[in-house]
Write a protein that holds these residues in place. Structure first.
Motif, short mmCIF file in Angstrom:
data_model
loop_
_atom_site.label_atom_id
_atom_site.label_comp_id
_atom_site.label_asym_id
_atom_site.label_seq_id
_atom_site.Cartn_x
_atom_site.Cartn_y
_atom_site.Cartn_z
N ASN A 3 46.37 44.37 41.80
CA ASN A 3 46.49 45.00 43.09
C ASN A 3 45.48 46.13 43.20
O ASN A 3 45.51 47.03 42.37
CB ASN A 3 47.91 45.55 43.28
N PRO A 4 44.56 46.10 44.17
CA PRO A 4 44.45 45.06 45.18
C PRO A 4 43.94 43.74 44.58
O PRO A 4 43.42 43.70 43.47
CB PRO A 4 43.43 45.65 46.16
N ALA A 5 44.10 42.68 45.38
CA ALA A 5 43.62 41.37 44.95
C ALA A 5 42.11 41.43 44.70
O ALA A 5 41.40 42.22 45.32
CB ALA A 5 43.95 40.33 46.02
N MET A 6 41.64 40.59 43.78
CA MET A 6 40.23 40.61 43.38
C MET A 6 39.41 39.57 44.13
O MET A 6 39.88 38.48 44.43
CB MET A 6 40.13 40.36 41.87
N THR A 7 38.15 39.92 44.38
CA THR A 7 37.22 39.00 45.02
C THR A 7 36.65 38.05 43.97
O THR A 7 36.76 38.28 42.76
CB THR A 7 36.05 39.76 45.67
N THR A 141 46.37 36.97 41.38
CA THR A 141 46.65 36.68 39.97
C THR A 141 45.35 36.25 39.31
O THR A 141 44.60 35.45 39.87
CB THR A 141 47.70 35.57 39.83
N VAL A 142 45.09 36.81 38.14
CA VAL A 142 43.87 36.49 37.40
C VAL A 142 44.27 36.16 35.96
O VAL A 142 45.10 36.84 35.37
CB VAL A 142 42.88 37.67 37.43
N ALA A 143 43.67 35.11 35.42
CA ALA A 143 43.93 34.72 34.04
C ALA A 143 42.61 34.49 33.32
O ALA A 143 41.62 34.11 33.93
CB ALA A 143 44.79 33.45 33.99
N GLY A 144 42.62 34.74 32.03
CA GLY A 144 41.43 34.50 31.22
C GLY A 144 41.83 34.30 29.77
O GLY A 144 42.96 34.59 29.37
N ARG A 145 40.92 33.81 29.00
CA ARG A 145 41.16 33.61 27.57
C ARG A 145 40.51 34.73 26.78
O ARG A 145 39.38 35.11 27.04
CB ARG A 145 40.58 32.29 27.10
N VAL A 146 41.24 35.22 25.80
CA VAL A 146 40.72 36.24 24.88
C VAL A 146 40.23 35.51 23.63
O VAL A 146 41.00 34.81 22.98
CB VAL A 146 41.82 37.26 24.51
N ASP A 147 38.95 35.65 23.34
CA ASP A 147 38.36 35.01 22.16
C ASP A 147 38.35 36.02 21.02
O ASP A 147 37.35 36.71 20.80
CB ASP A 147 36.94 34.52 22.48
N LYS A 173 38.08 51.24 36.46
CA LYS A 173 36.87 51.65 37.18
C LYS A 173 36.79 51.02 38.56
O LYS A 173 36.23 51.60 39.49
CB LYS A 173 35.62 51.29 36.37
N GLN A 174 37.36 49.83 38.69
CA GLN A 174 37.37 49.12 39.99
C GLN A 174 38.55 49.56 40.84
O GLN A 174 38.72 49.07 41.96
CB GLN A 174 37.46 47.60 39.77
N GLU A 175 39.39 50.46 40.29
CA GLU A 175 40.62 50.91 40.95
C GLU A 175 41.55 49.74 41.25
O GLU A 175 42.13 49.62 42.34
CB GLU A 175 40.31 51.72 42.20
N ILE A 176 41.69 48.87 40.24
CA ILE A 176 42.57 47.71 40.33
C ILE A 176 43.69 47.91 39.31
O ILE A 176 43.44 48.10 38.12
CB ILE A 176 41.80 46.41 40.04
#
Length: 183
Positions: A3-7, A141-147, A173-176
């Motif tokens: 929040n806020p949603a990401m571009t 919602t954002v998902a990613g893999r941690v390597d 830094k993005q205020e998210i």
């Protein structure tokens, strides 16, 4: 969730953090639906992602029919039986007081959804159309893999914690704001 949603550009930038890979976003909105004019409106969850055919982290597997495009939708596996819906059926949706007829063209199995947890219909729509009808093209919602693996293939918790710290610093830094990070 974020929040806020990401571009899309923010998601691409997030994916450039060292140790983070396959970052993707998902969209979701509460809408209303009914089988036919005059029927009572019911709650549904409308979902979308950038590209239904190119999935990186969370899988939404097509089990019957086709992935949706345009005004078409797919339904979550198991919900057709609950709501007496099938591929080829037309339903009405209401988003921001605008009513649209949509056709069910597929059945998707999102392993994170389960009809026993909530009877609310789960619908899937193409990303572009989702943005057009909801007025929101960004991703909540954002998902990613941690390597974070040692040379022998074992998980490296210290490395994972460092990646997590870098992600949190970038988001700050993005205020998210973010919640619900998963290993």
């Amino acid at each position: 969730s974020v929040n806020p949603a990401m571009t899309t550009d923010q998601i691409i930038a997030l994916g450039k953090i060292d140790g983070l890979s396959q970052v993707e976003g998902f969209q979701s909105a509460k809408i209303e639906w009914r089988r036919a004019p005059g029927d009572e409106w019911l709650v549904a969850n409308l979902n979308a992602r950038e590209d239904l055919k190119v999935q990186q982290v969370t899988r939404w597997d097509l089990v019957a029919g086709t992935y949706p495009s345009g005004n078409d939708v797919a339904i979550e596996k198991g919900f057709g039986e609950i709501h007496n819906l099938a591929i080829g059926d037309m339903i009405e949706t209401r988003v921001n007081e605008r009513v649209r007829q949509v056709r069910i063209v597929g059945i998707i199995n999102n392993r994170e959804a389960n009809a026993t947890f909530s009877p609310d219909l789960i619908l899937y729509m193409a990303h572009q159309r989702f943005g057009e009808i909801t007025g929101n093209e960004n991703y909540g919602t954002v998902a990613g893999r941690v390597d974070a693996f040692n040379p022998d293939g074992s998980f490296n918790q210290a490395q994972a914690d460092a990646i997590d710290t870098n992600v949190e610093e970038w988001l700050n830094k993005q205020e998210i704001d973010s919640q619900g990070l998963m290993p």
